[in-house]
Design a protein around this motif. Structure first.
Motif, PDB file in Angstrom:
ATOM      1  N   TRP A 117      -1.094   9.000   4.091  1.00  0.00           N
ATOM      2  CA  TRP A 117      -0.362   7.728   4.090  1.00  0.00           C
ATOM      3  C   TRP A 117      -0.883   6.804   5.185  1.00  0.00           C
ATOM      4  O   TRP A 117      -1.132   5.614   4.958  1.00  0.00           O
ATOM      5  N   VAL A 118      -1.059   7.348   6.394  1.00  0.00           N
ATOM      6  CA  VAL A 118      -1.553   6.543   7.521  1.00  0.00           C
ATOM      7  C   VAL A 118      -2.972   6.071   7.251  1.00  0.00           C
ATOM      8  O   VAL A 118      -3.315   4.905   7.491  1.00  0.00           O
ATOM      9  N   ARG A 119      -3.810   6.969   6.742  1.00  0.00           N
ATOM     10  CA  ARG A 119      -5.208   6.616   6.466  1.00  0.00           C
ATOM     11  C   ARG A 119      -5.292   5.516   5.402  1.00  0.00           C
ATOM     12  O   ARG A 119      -6.047   4.550   5.560  1.00  0.00           O
ATOM     13  N   THR A 127      -8.484  10.048   0.253  1.00  0.00           N
ATOM     14  CA  THR A 127      -8.357   8.825   1.052  1.00  0.00           C
ATOM     15  C   THR A 127      -9.383   8.756   2.174  1.00  0.00           C
ATOM     16  O   THR A 127      -9.711   7.667   2.652  1.00  0.00           O
ATOM     17  N   ARG A 139       0.817  -1.206   0.000  1.00  0.00           N
ATOM     18  CA  ARG A 139       0.000   0.000   0.000  1.00  0.00           C
ATOM     19  C   ARG A 139       0.859   1.268   0.000  1.00  0.00           C
ATOM     20  O   ARG A 139       0.470   2.268  -0.596  1.00  0.00           O
ATOM     21  N   ASP A 140       1.994   1.235   0.689  1.00  0.00           N
ATOM     22  CA  ASP A 140       2.833   2.424   0.694  1.00  0.00           C
ATOM     23  C   ASP A 140       3.371   2.730  -0.697  1.00  0.00           C
ATOM     24  O   ASP A 140       3.579   3.895  -1.055  1.00  0.00           O
ATOM     25  N   ALA A 195      -2.989   3.367   4.524  1.00  0.00           N
ATOM     26  CA  ALA A 195      -2.381   2.112   4.981  1.00  0.00           C
ATOM     27  C   ALA A 195      -3.295   1.323   5.893  1.00  0.00           C
ATOM     28  O   ALA A 195      -3.233   0.094   5.939  1.00  0.00           O
ATOM     29  N   ARG A 196      -4.173   2.008   6.631  1.00  0.00           N
ATOM     30  CA  ARG A 196      -5.037   1.328   7.604  1.00  0.00           C
ATOM     31  C   ARG A 196      -6.462   1.124   7.098  1.00  0.00           C
ATOM     32  O   ARG A 196      -7.274   0.515   7.793  1.00  0.00           O
ATOM     33  N   GLU A 197      -6.767   1.635   5.917  1.00  0.00           N
ATOM     34  CA  GLU A 197      -8.145   1.588   5.439  1.00  0.00           C
ATOM     35  C   GLU A 197      -8.536   0.162   5.025  1.00  0.00           C
ATOM     36  O   GLU A 197      -7.756  -0.571   4.427  1.00  0.00           O
ATOM     37  N   ASP A 198      -9.769  -0.182   5.355  1.00  0.00           N
ATOM     38  CA  ASP A 198     -10.316  -1.482   4.967  1.00  0.00           C
ATOM     39  C   ASP A 198     -11.008  -1.318   3.613  1.00  0.00           C
ATOM     40  O   ASP A 198     -12.087  -0.750   3.509  1.00  0.00           O
TER      41      ASP A 198
END
Length: 375
Positions: free
Chosen positions: A366-368, A189, A121-122, A370-373
């Protein structure tokens, strides 16, 4: 992080941007406005140059050598008007490029298919940011090349320091457009669909610009810090003309009025000193509030930095009103780049803010992401 998937995704995003009709439309409008505004500025520069030559044509070279650099006309004046349009239309371009980068692929289900491949994802979010950055870099490169062409058409060949300042101007313009691109990418995002992402980005953009403009206006500053100090009332004097004798001419004397007869000069000087001190403090508070709010808005911050690059002499005076530029007159550089380097300390917060804004929102995106379902 692997470089090959990152290059592939960034290349794909770059091609999508430069093939987009939306991108072509906004870029075309931006290019036309940039050319027209720069041509208008160059015409004004030539008029100022003629006036300057007429006024200082008989001045010695030694006297001209001691004249501050900010007092001489510069061809970079035309870039100030260009900066105004880039600050508004460039922000729209950045938003238009980034608001649907993620939501569009969510709606078409292509993002789920992409993540089913051996790609992290990154790499996806970094590739999207790099692809957009490359497209913006191409835009500013074309704008700068055409800007140099306009200068040559008007018979102006920029020297080394002017060329460096134009390149710095281009770098600032890139950062400003990229900031709003990253802001739109963040909302892309977070939002569920492209429409929500666009509306959210525009609301934040308009809020930052409108609030900043409202606060730094005259009524806004007065509302926050009050009215400026009033100047002490000065004594009234009248002139009288008396004739000494026939044929001997006349003499002029100053006669104090009623208010001046009862006037204490020492008390007046003390009041004037208090007034000057209060005025300096008022101007410092006014500048602090203006700087704080313009730093929070990338487009307003960009326009102030662009003005400093294009008109460093006037920016030096603005930084220290009534006290001269913050450079020792004995060692004051005579070129704009030298004055600009002396202003780096005063402009450091603005420069840092122009980098921090996109970095902060990219970190959040980036954080959002990477953690999104993603379903």
């Amino acid at each position: 992080m692997r470089t090959q998937p990152l290059r592939t995704i960034a290349g794909k995003e770059f091609c999508d941007h430069i093939k987009s009709r939306r991108f072509h439309l906004i870029f075309g409008i931006l290019l036309i406005i940039a050319i027209v505004s720069l041509a208008s500025g160059m015409a004004q520069y030539q008029k100022e140059l003629e006036i300057y030559n007429e006024a200082y044509g008989s001045v010695s070279d030694e006297a001209l050598a001691h004249m501050p650099a900010g007092m001489t006309p510069t061809p970079l004046t035309g870039f100030n008007q260009m900066a105004y349009f880039i600050g508004s239309l460039g922000a729209v371009m950045g938003i238009a490029m980034g608001f649907d980068l993620v939501t569009r692929e969510k709606e078409s289900k292509s993002l789920k298919m992409l993540l089913s491949h051996p790609v992290y994802r990154d790499e996806v979010i970094n590739g999207k940011a790099l692809g957009g950055a490359a497209a913006i870099f191409l835009v500013m490169g074309i704008v700068l090349v055409i800007s140099f062409a306009v200068l040559l058409v008007f018979g102006v060949v920029p020297n080394f320091e002017e060329t460096v300042r134009v390149l710095i101007f281009g770098g600032l313009s890139f950062l400003m457009i990229f900031s709003f691109f990253i802001l739109a990418l963040f909302f892309s995002t977070v939002a569920k669909d492209s429409g929500s992402a666009l509306v959210s980005t525009l609301i934040l953009f308009i809020t930052l610009s409108a609030v900043t403009t409202l606060v730094i206006s005259g009524p806004g500053i007065t509302f926050l810090i009050g009215e400026p100090p009033e100047r002490p009332e000065s004594p009234e004097f009248t002139f009288s003309v008396s004739t000494d004798s026939p044929g001997m001419g006349s003499s002029t004397s100053i006669v104090p009025g009623d208010s001046a007869r009862a006037f204490d000069l020492e008390e007046y000087e003390e009041k004037m000193e208090d007034y000057r001190r209060e005025s300096r403090a008022y101007q410092e508070r006014r500048m602090a509030i203006t700087d704080t709010f313009t730093i929070l808005s990338p487009d307003q911050n960009y326009q102030r930095l662009a003005f400093a690059v294009n008109e460093p002499g006037f920016e030096a005076i603005w930084q220290n009103p009534g006290e001269g530029p913050p450079i020792d007159p004995a060692t004051e550089p005579k070129d704009g780049l030298g004055i600009l380097s002396g202003l780096l300390g005063a402009l450091s917060q603005r420069i840092v803010a122009l980098f921090v804004f996109p970095a902060a929102f990219f970190g959040l995106a980036w954080v959002r992401f990477a953690r999104e379902d993603i379903r």
